[in-house]
Design a protein around this motif. Structure first.
Motif, PDB file in Angstrom:
ATOM      1  N   PRO A   1      -6.049 -11.767  36.313  1.00 16.80           N
ATOM      2  CA  PRO A   1      -5.770 -10.332  36.388  1.00 16.80           C
ATOM      3  C   PRO A   1      -4.589  -9.965  35.500  1.00 16.80           C
ATOM      4  N   PRO A   2      -4.434  -8.696  35.175  1.00 21.43           N
ATOM      5  CA  PRO A   2      -3.228  -8.271  34.463  1.00 21.43           C
ATOM      6  C   PRO A   2      -2.007  -8.409  35.365  1.00 21.43           C
ATOM      7  N   VAL A   3      -0.834  -8.476  34.756  1.00 23.56           N
ATOM      8  CA  VAL A   3       0.412  -8.538  35.509  1.00 23.56           C
ATOM      9  C   VAL A   3       1.328  -7.414  35.039  1.00 23.56           C
ATOM     10  N   VAL A   4       1.920  -6.729  36.009  1.00 21.29           N
ATOM     11  CA  VAL A   4       2.819  -5.614  35.724  1.00 21.29           C
ATOM     12  C   VAL A   4       4.214  -5.956  36.225  1.00 21.29           C
ATOM     13  N   VAL A   5       5.220  -5.689  35.396  1.00 18.79           N
ATOM     14  CA  VAL A   5       6.618  -5.821  35.793  1.00 18.79           C
ATOM     15  C   VAL A   5       7.200  -4.417  35.913  1.00 18.79           C
ATOM     16  N   PHE A   6       7.690  -4.085  37.092  1.00 20.24           N
ATOM     17  CA  PHE A   6       8.300  -2.780  37.339  1.00 20.24           C
ATOM     18  C   PHE A   6       9.822  -2.901  37.247  1.00 20.24           C
ATOM     19  N   VAL A   7      10.443  -2.035  36.438  1.00 20.36           N
ATOM     20  CA  VAL A   7      11.894  -2.060  36.234  1.00 20.36           C
ATOM     21  C   VAL A   7      12.470  -0.726  36.700  1.00 20.36           C
ATOM     22  N   HIS A   8      13.407  -0.782  37.636  1.00 18.47           N
ATOM     23  CA  HIS A   8      13.932   0.442  38.262  1.00 18.47           C
ATOM     24  C   HIS A   8      15.119   1.025  37.493  1.00 18.47           C
ATOM     25  N   GLY A   9      15.621   2.158  37.985  1.00 16.39           N
ATOM     26  CA  GLY A   9      16.698   2.880  37.332  1.00 16.39           C
ATOM     27  C   GLY A   9      18.086   2.373  37.681  1.00 16.39           C
ATOM     28  N   LEU A  10      19.101   3.088  37.194  1.00 13.15           N
ATOM     29  CA  LEU A  10      20.486   2.642  37.246  1.00 13.15           C
ATOM     30  C   LEU A  10      21.231   3.206  38.453  1.00 13.15           C
ATOM     31  N   LEU A  11      22.075   2.372  39.056  1.00 16.54           N
ATOM     32  CA  LEU A  11      23.075   2.719  40.064  1.00 16.54           C
ATOM     33  C   LEU A  11      22.511   3.131  41.421  1.00 16.54           C
ATOM     34  N   THR A  12      21.698   4.155  41.476  1.00 17.43           N
ATOM     35  CA  THR A  12      21.201   4.657  42.767  1.00 17.43           C
ATOM     36  C   THR A  12      19.794   4.152  43.078  1.00 17.43           C
ATOM     37  N   ASP A  13      19.350   3.124  42.384  1.00 16.68           N
ATOM     38  CA  ASP A  13      17.960   2.687  42.498  1.00 16.68           C
ATOM     39  C   ASP A  13      17.884   1.188  42.793  1.00 16.68           C
ATOM     40  N   SER A  14      16.692   0.734  43.173  1.00 20.59           N
ATOM     41  CA  SER A  14      16.412  -0.679  43.416  1.00 20.59           C
ATOM     42  C   SER A  14      14.907  -0.871  43.358  1.00 20.59           C
TER      43      SER A  14
ATOM     44  N   VAL B   1       1.742  -8.020  40.665  1.00 23.50           N
ATOM     45  CA  VAL B   1       2.909  -7.144  40.606  1.00 23.50           C
ATOM     46  C   VAL B   1       4.191  -7.954  40.718  1.00 23.50           C
ATOM     47  N   ILE B   2       5.127  -7.690  39.818  1.00 21.38           N
ATOM     48  CA  ILE B   2       6.475  -8.262  39.890  1.00 21.38           C
ATOM     49  C   ILE B   2       7.462  -7.106  39.958  1.00 21.38           C
ATOM     50  N   MET B   3       8.266  -7.085  41.031  1.00 24.61           N
ATOM     51  CA  MET B   3       9.334  -6.093  41.194  1.00 24.61           C
ATOM     52  C   MET B   3      10.623  -6.860  41.411  1.00 24.61           C
ATOM     53  N   TYR B   4      11.714  -6.395  40.827  1.00 20.55           N
ATOM     54  CA  TYR B   4      12.974  -7.105  41.004  1.00 20.55           C
ATOM     55  C   TYR B   4      14.148  -6.140  40.940  1.00 20.55           C
ATOM     56  N   ASP B   5      15.273  -6.562  41.528  1.00 22.49           N
ATOM     57  CA  ASP B   5      16.505  -5.777  41.458  1.00 22.49           C
ATOM     58  C   ASP B   5      17.274  -6.155  40.199  1.00 22.49           C
ATOM     59  N   LEU B   6      17.664  -5.150  39.434  1.00 26.34           N
ATOM     60  CA  LEU B   6      18.489  -5.392  38.258  1.00 26.34           C
ATOM     61  C   LEU B   6      19.820  -6.027  38.655  1.00 26.34           C
ATOM     62  N   ARG B   7      20.453  -6.715  37.725  1.00 24.68           N
ATOM     63  CA  ARG B   7      21.767  -7.288  37.998  1.00 24.68           C
ATOM     64  C   ARG B   7      22.723  -6.182  38.476  1.00 24.68           C
TER      65      ARG B   7
ATOM     66  N   ARG C   1       1.563 -15.010  30.872  1.00 19.32           N
ATOM     67  CA  ARG C   1       0.736 -13.904  30.393  1.00 19.32           C
ATOM     68  C   ARG C   1       1.617 -12.825  29.750  1.00 19.32           C
ATOM     69  N   ARG C   2       1.045 -12.109  28.799  1.00 15.87           N
ATOM     70  CA  ARG C   2       1.730 -10.907  28.326  1.00 15.87           C
ATOM     71  C   ARG C   2       1.790  -9.915  29.482  1.00 15.87           C
ATOM     72  N   VAL C   3       2.919  -9.289  29.683  1.00 17.47           N
ATOM     73  CA  VAL C   3       3.081  -8.398  30.830  1.00 17.47           C
ATOM     74  C   VAL C   3       3.026  -6.941  30.396  1.00 17.47           C
ATOM     75  N   HIS C   4       2.526  -6.126  31.297  1.00 10.76           N
ATOM     76  CA  HIS C   4       2.599  -4.674  31.143  1.00 10.76           C
ATOM     77  C   HIS C   4       3.902  -4.257  31.828  1.00 10.76           C
ATOM     78  N   VAL C   5       4.877  -3.827  31.050  1.00 15.24           N
ATOM     79  CA  VAL C   5       6.185  -3.526  31.619  1.00 15.24           C
ATOM     80  C   VAL C   5       6.321  -2.014  31.791  1.00 15.24           C
ATOM     81  N   VAL C   6       6.736  -1.627  33.008  1.00  8.42           N
ATOM     82  CA  VAL C   6       6.862  -0.213  33.379  1.00  8.42           C
ATOM     83  C   VAL C   6       8.302   0.042  33.758  1.00  8.42           C
ATOM     84  N   GLY C   7       8.950   0.990  33.079  1.00  5.88           N
ATOM     85  CA  GLY C   7      10.341   1.282  33.364  1.00  5.88           C
ATOM     86  C   GLY C   7      10.570   2.738  33.699  1.00  5.88           C
TER      87      GLY C   7
END
Length: 295
Positions: free
Chosen positions: A27-40, A59-65, A97-103
């Motif tokens: 299947p395809p794989v998507v990486v979700f990247v959230h926003g700054l400071l007030t997000d997770s 689906v891959i979701m993670y908290d930014l540093r 796999r090549r990922v579909h990255v969503v920011g």
């Protein structure tokens, strides 16, 4: 779970793709990247993540540093640090796999940096109310972070946010204040590596979604001019909070986009990380204004 990614420990959640009748290959794989400071990563967990897994997408979701449950170092917040964290996370997970990255918002800046600096790892790029890390982005990011750092230390500002934007926004604003005053994020995010204003470094297919009432919608003509494989969508009567306020429309757009661009079985070659280099009266700040300032 928590995984070591370079110099920090990153909190990540994976949602495996549901097995759909007739689906062949990986299947395809998507990486979700959230926003700054007030997000997770929670912003995706409660919007797009489960629906994508149910639709047969890993689906891959993670908290930014510095955010959520990921490690919060005192320094190391140039945009390329965030990009390298994402690639290190993919490596740690064994994802080839090549990922579909969503920011979303600043997450889109990180995603665009990944598309520019690690093109062999990215299948498609989706920007939700986001701007690539170009020179003009550094200017308004520096201004927005300086304003947030100055304003959010005042209790009367937090009280104003609570009264006018709700207790949750006030709570998130306190978290943002803590991050800004315990790390160098406010001085570093905008100070690192950037890409050329002509956006030629990004060559993968791009989907860009904006709110009609957001200042970021002004990028649409440029995106359509410089990227041959680009689709732009402008949602009417909508500001910056596209992901939360127009979840269904965003979900449907992205699912269609990823299905149209999925190439089963493609595994990219390894590549080392690029070298990090540096380049260059009282006002109440509402939750909406904070989001706009940090977009």
């Amino acid at each position: 779970m928590k995984i070591r990614t370079g110099d920090i420990t990153t909190h990540v959640q994976r949602l495996p793709a549901a097995k759909l009748e007739g689906q062949q290959g990986e299947p395809p794989v998507v990486v979700f990247v959230h926003g700054l400071l007030t997000d997770s990563l929670a912003s995706y967990y409660f919007t797009l993540g489960p629906a994508f897994a149910a639709a047969g997408i890993d689906v891959i979701m993670y908290d930014l540093r510095g955010h959520g449950r990921s490690e919060r170092p005192s320094t190391g917040y140039q945009v390329e640090c965030f990009v390298d964290d994402m690639v290190a996370l993919l490596d740690a997970l064994g994802e080839r796999r090549r990922v579909h990255v969503v920011g979303n918002s600043f997450g889109g800046t990180v995603a665009a940096g990944a598309a520019a600096w690690y093109p062999e790892r990215i299948a498609t790029l989706t920007l939700i109310e986001a701007e690539p890390p170009v020179q003009r982005w550094t200017r308004h990011m520096a201004e927005g972070l300086a304003l947030a750092k100055e304003q959010l230390v005042h209790e009367e500002v937090i009280d104003w946010i609570k009264e006018n934007r709700g207790a949750q926004t006030a709570r998130l604003s306190r978290i943002a204040c803590k991050i800004l005053n315990s790390t160098t994020l406010g001085d570093e995010v905008w100070s690192g590596r950037i890409i050329d204003d002509d956006l030629s470094a990004i060559t993968c297919p791009v989907l860009a979604v904006f709110g009609e009432e957001s200042g970021l919608v002004a990028q649409v003509p440029l995106f359509e001019k410089v990227w041959e494989r680009c689709r732009t969508v402008v949602l009417p009567d909508q500001g910056h909070s596209v992901l939360v306020e127009r979840t269904k429309e965003t979900r449907d757009l992205l699912l269609e986009w990823i299905r149209d661009h999925h190439v089963p079985g493609h595994v990219p070659a390894q590549r080392t990380a690029p070298a990090r280099s540096a380049s260059a009266g009282q006002q109440h700040l509402s939750g909406h204004e904070l989001a706009e300032a940090l977009r």
